[in-house]
Design an enzyme around this catalytic site. Structure first.
Site, mmCIF file in Angstrom:
data_model
loop_
_atom_site.group_PDB
_atom_site.id
_atom_site.type_symbol
_atom_site.label_atom_id
_atom_site.label_comp_id
_atom_site.label_asym_id
_atom_site.label_seq_id
_atom_site.Cartn_x
_atom_site.Cartn_y
_atom_site.Cartn_z
ATOM 1 N N THR A 13 0.812 -1.227 0.000
ATOM 2 C CA THR A 13 0.000 0.000 0.000
ATOM 3 C C THR A 13 0.837 1.265 0.000
ATOM 4 O OG1 THR A 13 -1.846 -1.066 1.111
ATOM 5 C CG2 THR A 13 -1.687 1.299 1.393
ATOM 6 N N ASP A 57 1.614 -6.765 -4.417
ATOM 7 C CA ASP A 57 0.788 -6.723 -3.210
ATOM 8 C C ASP A 57 1.304 -7.901 -2.384
ATOM 9 O OD1 ASP A 57 -2.526 -6.025 -2.481
ATOM 10 O OD2 ASP A 57 -1.482 -7.674 -1.489
ATOM 11 N N SER A 58 1.500 -7.715 -1.099
ATOM 12 C CA SER A 58 2.192 -8.759 -0.339
ATOM 13 C C SER A 58 1.378 -10.045 -0.181
ATOM 14 C CB SER A 58 2.652 -8.238 1.024
ATOM 15 O OG SER A 58 1.582 -8.148 1.917
ATOM 16 N N SER A 59 0.126 -10.038 -0.628
ATOM 17 C CA SER A 59 -0.620 -11.304 -0.646
ATOM 18 C C SER A 59 0.011 -12.260 -1.653
ATOM 19 C CB SER A 59 -2.078 -11.065 -1.032
ATOM 20 O OG SER A 59 -2.632 -10.162 -0.130
ATOM 21 N N THR A 89 1.639 -4.741 4.191
ATOM 22 C CA THR A 89 1.456 -5.134 5.597
ATOM 23 C C THR A 89 0.834 -6.525 5.745
ATOM 24 O OG1 THR A 89 -0.693 -4.041 5.649
ATOM 25 C CG2 THR A 89 1.205 -2.768 6.419
ATOM 26 N N ASP A 90 0.101 -6.974 4.718
ATOM 27 C CA ASP A 90 -0.679 -8.215 4.883
ATOM 28 C C ASP A 90 0.187 -9.406 5.289
ATOM 29 O OD1 ASP A 90 -2.934 -6.821 4.272
ATOM 30 O OD2 ASP A 90 -3.141 -7.578 2.228
ATOM 31 N N THR A 275 -0.160 -21.942 19.894
ATOM 32 C CA THR A 275 -1.466 -21.491 20.395
ATOM 33 C C THR A 275 -2.153 -20.488 19.465
ATOM 34 O OG1 THR A 275 -2.648 -20.397 22.202
ATOM 35 C CG2 THR A 275 -0.351 -19.735 21.878
ATOM 36 N N GLN A 276 -3.495 -20.539 19.467
ATOM 37 C CA GLN A 276 -4.280 -19.556 18.714
ATOM 38 C C GLN A 276 -4.286 -18.204 19.419
ATOM 39 O OE1 GLN A 276 -8.262 -21.108 17.996
ATOM 40 N NE2 GLN A 276 -7.455 -22.998 17.142
ATOM 41 N N CYS A 277 -3.886 -18.170 20.695
ATOM 42 C CA CYS A 277 -3.890 -16.913 21.457
ATOM 43 C C CYS A 277 -2.783 -15.986 20.962
ATOM 44 C CB CYS A 277 -3.654 -17.170 22.945
ATOM 45 S SG CYS A 277 -4.965 -18.121 23.693
HETATM 46 N N1 ASP Z 1 -2.635 -5.529 0.372
HETATM 47 C C1 ASP Z 1 -1.546 -4.685 0.783
HETATM 48 C C2 ASP Z 1 -0.280 -5.535 0.849
HETATM 49 O O1 ASP Z 1 -0.107 -6.271 1.784
HETATM 50 C C3 ASP Z 1 -1.821 -4.093 2.085
HETATM 51 C C4 ASP Z 1 -0.743 -3.227 2.662
HETATM 52 O O2 ASP Z 1 0.291 -2.986 2.123
HETATM 53 O O3 ASP Z 1 -1.005 -2.685 3.741
HETATM 54 O O4 ASP Z 1 0.521 -5.462 -0.046
#
Ligand code: ASP
Length: 340
Positions: A13, A57-59, A89-90, A275-277
């Site tokens: 982003t 995009d980091s996805s 950030t993803d 753990t999921q926590c």
């Molecule tokens: N979809 C974006 C990514 O992870 C979101 C971000 O950068 O905050 O590339």
């Protein structure tokens, strides 16, 4: 000599713009984000930027992306005092975790950052994140870097990369480190939490690029069925499973469930109990609902995050470890990723 910083722009982003026809966000070039930050020229640092092609995009992050990033750092390691990685950030917590394992004997800062709002937006958080990440990457004391490790800088906090999760899709404060204190807090001053930061070991950087993706994450939920568990554990070629359990590492005590895990372990599949926590640690045997897991040979992950466990499993399996040695390494902090 001014400190030298390499900024590696991978996408996300922070550098995105809106497509005029579809309205969807897509990344644009480093020159453009850099132009939006003339203030960087006021730093007494030598800053150089390189851009990935394609920007992503980091996805879309994958092991080949991690290898490319590790190689860029390796090739430029001698020429720069610190590195800033601009990343979506993803999956930033996965990438920061993975790089911490791939870069053995890291003695220089590798600071990941990104933003929730693109740099072109007036209210962007990218500007502050970028500036502070650069300053932290360039911070040295007695010729020794303040943060010789892989970290994430986001909204006033520097966190150890392999201790983080992204917990908010919209807060500027988007990352959590539930089991480890911040490495630095940023206000008028940058206050380094020196006792919590890893110490440099002054050995030569060693970059590991063999990663094994024959793993799965199996998240428990009340009502999980035998076919779901068994089809995961029977995936051909599967070598490791991150079992996301409840609380302190607890799981159903149903016979079918324990037997399914036991059969997998007998086949040589490593089951890693995480753990999921978002805070606290796995403690197998504390409750009756985790005793059987310990007895059949499930490996406890202490307070490791799922992101870090995923990276660590791919890294250790890729390094050719197996059996007892692998189990032992999974339960040992290699880069500060877990507390015993
Ligand atoms: N979809 C974006 C990514 O992870 C979101 C971000 O950068 O905050 O590339």
């Amino acid at each position: 000599m001014p400190r030298s910083i390499l900024v590696i722009y991978t996408g996300g982003t922070i550098g995105m713009v809106k497509d005029k026809t579809t309205g969807a966000l897509h990344p644009f070039s480093f020159e453009n984000i850099y132009k939006m930050m003339p203030v960087l020229e006021n730093f007494d640092y030598r800053i150089k930027g390189i851009s990935f092609d394609p920007l992503i995009d980091s996805s879309n992050v994958s092991p080949s992306f991690w290898v490319k990033l590790a190689r860029v750092i390796e090739e430029n390691y001698g020429a720069y005092d610190g590195f800033v990685v601009l990343h979506g950030t993803d999956t930033m917590a996965y990438s920061a975790s993975m790089l911490s394992f791939m870069l053995e004997n890291l003695n220089k800062p590798v600071i990941f950052t990104g933003s929730q709002l693109p740099m072109g937006v007036v209210r962007t958080d990218g500007r502050d994140n970028f500036i502070n990440a650069v300053e932290i990457a360039a911070a040295y004391e007695d010729n020794t870097p303040m943060v010789p490790e892989v970290a994430i800088y986001f909204e006033n906090k520097l966190l150890r990369g392999n201790r983080t999760n992204k917990f908010s899709a919209e807060n500027f404060n988007a990352f959590l480190s539930g089991n480890y204190p911040a490495l630095a807090e940023v206000g008028v001053y940058i206050r380094y939490n020196k006792v919590e930061i890893l110490k440099p070991n002054f050995k030569n950087l060693k970059v590991h690029t063999d990663l094994d993706t024959n793993i799965a994450i199996l998240k428990l939920f009340p009502g999980i069925t035998e076919p779901v568990v068994c089809s995961t554990l029977n995936i051909p070629g599967l070598r490791g499973v991150i079992l996301e359990t409840y609380g302190a590492g607890n799981a159903p005590t149903d016979k079918w469930f324990i037997e399914a895990l036991e059969r997998a372990i007998e086949k040589g599949i490593i089951i890693y109990n995480v753990t999921q926590c978002k805070g606290g640690s796995v403690d197998m045997g504390k409750y009756e609902t985790s005793v059987a897991l310990g007895q059949i040979g499930v490996v406890g992950g202490y307070d490791i995050t799922t992101e870090s466990a995923t990276a660590k499993m791919m890294f250790l399996l890729g390094s050719g470890l197996e059996g007892e040695e692998l189990k032992q390494k999974l339960q040992t902090p290699l880069r500060g990723e877990l507390t015993l």
